[in-house]
Design a protein around this motif. Sequence first.
Motif, short mmCIF file in Angstrom:
data_model
loop_
_atom_site.label_atom_id
_atom_site.label_comp_id
_atom_site.label_asym_id
_atom_site.label_seq_id
_atom_site.Cartn_x
_atom_site.Cartn_y
_atom_site.Cartn_z
N ASP A 57 -11.89 10.86 9.10
CA ASP A 57 -12.29 10.57 10.53
C ASP A 57 -13.10 9.23 10.42
O ASP A 57 -14.22 9.47 9.56
CB ASP A 57 -13.04 11.84 10.97
N LEU A 58 -12.56 8.17 10.61
CA LEU A 58 -13.26 6.86 10.47
C LEU A 58 -13.83 6.48 11.85
O LEU A 58 -14.26 5.16 12.11
CB LEU A 58 -12.35 5.66 9.98
N GLY A 59 -14.00 7.28 12.98
CA GLY A 59 -14.52 6.81 14.11
C GLY A 59 -13.45 6.16 14.74
O GLY A 59 -13.13 6.74 15.96
N PHE A 60 -12.68 5.04 14.48
CA PHE A 60 -11.69 4.42 15.22
C PHE A 60 -10.51 5.19 15.10
O PHE A 60 -9.30 4.95 15.90
CB PHE A 60 -11.45 3.28 15.00
N VAL A 61 -10.34 6.25 14.39
CA VAL A 61 -9.03 6.94 14.05
C VAL A 61 -9.59 8.22 13.33
O VAL A 61 -10.63 8.45 12.61
CB VAL A 61 -8.40 6.25 13.20
N ASP A 62 -9.05 9.37 13.76
CA ASP A 62 -9.60 10.69 13.37
C ASP A 62 -8.21 11.60 12.96
O ASP A 62 -7.32 11.99 13.48
CB ASP A 62 -10.08 11.46 14.38
N PHE A 63 -8.06 11.55 11.59
CA PHE A 63 -7.08 12.27 10.92
C PHE A 63 -7.67 13.46 10.33
O PHE A 63 -7.10 13.91 9.10
CB PHE A 63 -6.36 11.52 9.84
N SER A 64 -8.72 14.13 10.88
CA SER A 64 -9.37 15.29 10.10
C SER A 64 -8.86 16.51 9.87
O SER A 64 -9.03 17.60 9.17
CB SER A 64 -10.82 15.31 10.54
N THR A 65 -7.77 16.84 10.89
CA THR A 65 -7.13 18.04 10.85
C THR A 65 -5.54 17.97 10.69
O THR A 65 -5.02 16.74 10.99
CB THR A 65 -7.38 18.70 12.26
N ARG A 66 -5.00 18.83 10.21
CA ARG A 66 -3.33 18.77 9.99
C ARG A 66 -2.55 18.44 11.23
O ARG A 66 -1.75 17.44 11.20
CB ARG A 66 -3.05 20.19 9.16
N ALA A 67 -3.03 18.97 12.49
CA ALA A 67 -2.47 18.82 13.65
C ALA A 67 -2.57 17.23 13.96
O ALA A 67 -1.48 16.71 14.62
CB ALA A 67 -3.02 19.63 14.76
N ARG A 68 -3.56 16.57 13.87
CA ARG A 68 -3.93 15.19 14.16
C ARG A 68 -3.06 14.49 13.31
O ARG A 68 -2.57 13.56 13.66
CB ARG A 68 -5.29 15.08 14.06
N ARG A 117 3.15 22.01 6.40
CA ARG A 117 1.76 22.00 5.95
C ARG A 117 1.42 20.53 6.44
O ARG A 117 0.51 20.34 6.90
CB ARG A 117 1.59 21.75 4.53
N GLU A 118 2.00 19.56 6.13
CA GLU A 118 1.97 18.15 6.48
C GLU A 118 3.37 17.37 6.65
O GLU A 118 4.17 18.01 6.20
CB GLU A 118 1.18 17.32 5.14
N HIS A 119 3.23 16.20 7.20
CA HIS A 119 4.34 15.45 7.66
C HIS A 119 3.93 14.02 6.87
O HIS A 119 3.02 13.91 6.66
CB HIS A 119 4.46 15.42 9.20
N VAL A 120 5.34 13.42 6.64
CA VAL A 120 5.33 12.12 6.18
C VAL A 120 6.11 11.31 7.17
O VAL A 120 7.20 11.79 7.75
CB VAL A 120 5.52 11.94 4.77
N VAL A 121 5.62 10.10 7.31
CA VAL A 121 6.63 8.99 8.17
C VAL A 121 7.57 8.46 6.88
O VAL A 121 7.13 8.16 5.78
CB VAL A 121 5.87 7.90 8.67
N VAL A 122 8.60 8.48 7.23
CA VAL A 122 9.90 7.92 6.48
C VAL A 122 10.22 6.60 6.80
O VAL A 122 10.71 6.68 7.98
CB VAL A 122 10.92 9.00 6.38
N MET A 123 10.29 5.62 6.26
CA MET A 123 10.66 4.32 6.40
C MET A 123 11.91 3.84 5.42
O MET A 123 11.73 4.08 4.14
CB MET A 123 9.48 3.43 6.52
N ARG A 124 12.64 2.87 6.05
CA ARG A 124 13.50 1.81 5.03
C ARG A 124 12.28 1.14 4.26
O ARG A 124 11.69 0.53 4.82
CB ARG A 124 14.56 1.42 5.70
N ARG A 125 12.71 0.77 2.92
CA ARG A 125 11.88 -0.18 2.31
C ARG A 125 12.22 -1.42 2.44
O ARG A 125 13.56 -1.79 2.37
CB ARG A 125 11.84 0.37 0.78
N LEU A 126 11.54 -2.28 2.72
CA LEU A 126 11.74 -3.53 3.03
C LEU A 126 11.56 -4.38 1.65
O LEU A 126 10.74 -3.96 0.66
CB LEU A 126 10.91 -4.43 4.07
#
Length: 130
Positions: A57-68, A117-126
Motif C-alpha cells: 500500500d503505497l498511498g497512490f496504489v493499494d494492493f494490500s489485499t488479495r482481492a485488490r 489465491r493470487e492472479h498473474v497478468v500474462v503478456m507476450r514477451r517483447l
Amino acid sequence: MTEPLPAALARDLARAAAYPHDPSLRRRGARVAALQTHLSHVFLGPERVYKLRKAVDLGFVDFSTRARRNADCEREVALNRRLAPDVYLGVAPVVRRAGRWTVGALDARGRAPAAAREHVVVMRRLPDGC
C-alpha cells in the motif's frame, strides 16, 4: 491490514516448472528470469511474461489485499488490451500443486477463478529494449 503473499510464492514462480501451460517453458533448458518493480514480481520466460502484484500500500496504489491485487490484474488486462491486444494475453490463477506454487491455465477473457489465491497478468514477451 495487509494480506501478505506466501513466503515461497515468488521463489516457486522463478522456476520453469511453475508454468505447465507455457510451451516455451517446457522446452529443455528453458529458464525464467525474475525481476522486481516497486509494485510487482515479474517473471520472464522465452515467449511470455507473468506479473504478480506485491502486497503493498503505497498511498497512490493499494494492493494490500488479495482481492485488490486480483482486481488490478483484471483491470490492467481490460485497459491495456484496447491499445495492445496482441500483448496482453489474459489473467491466470496461481495455485498450489504438489506443495509448490504454479500458474494455472490462462483465461483469455481476462479473468481468473475467484477461488485462486493470487492472479498473474500474462503478456507476450517483447524483444528486450521495447
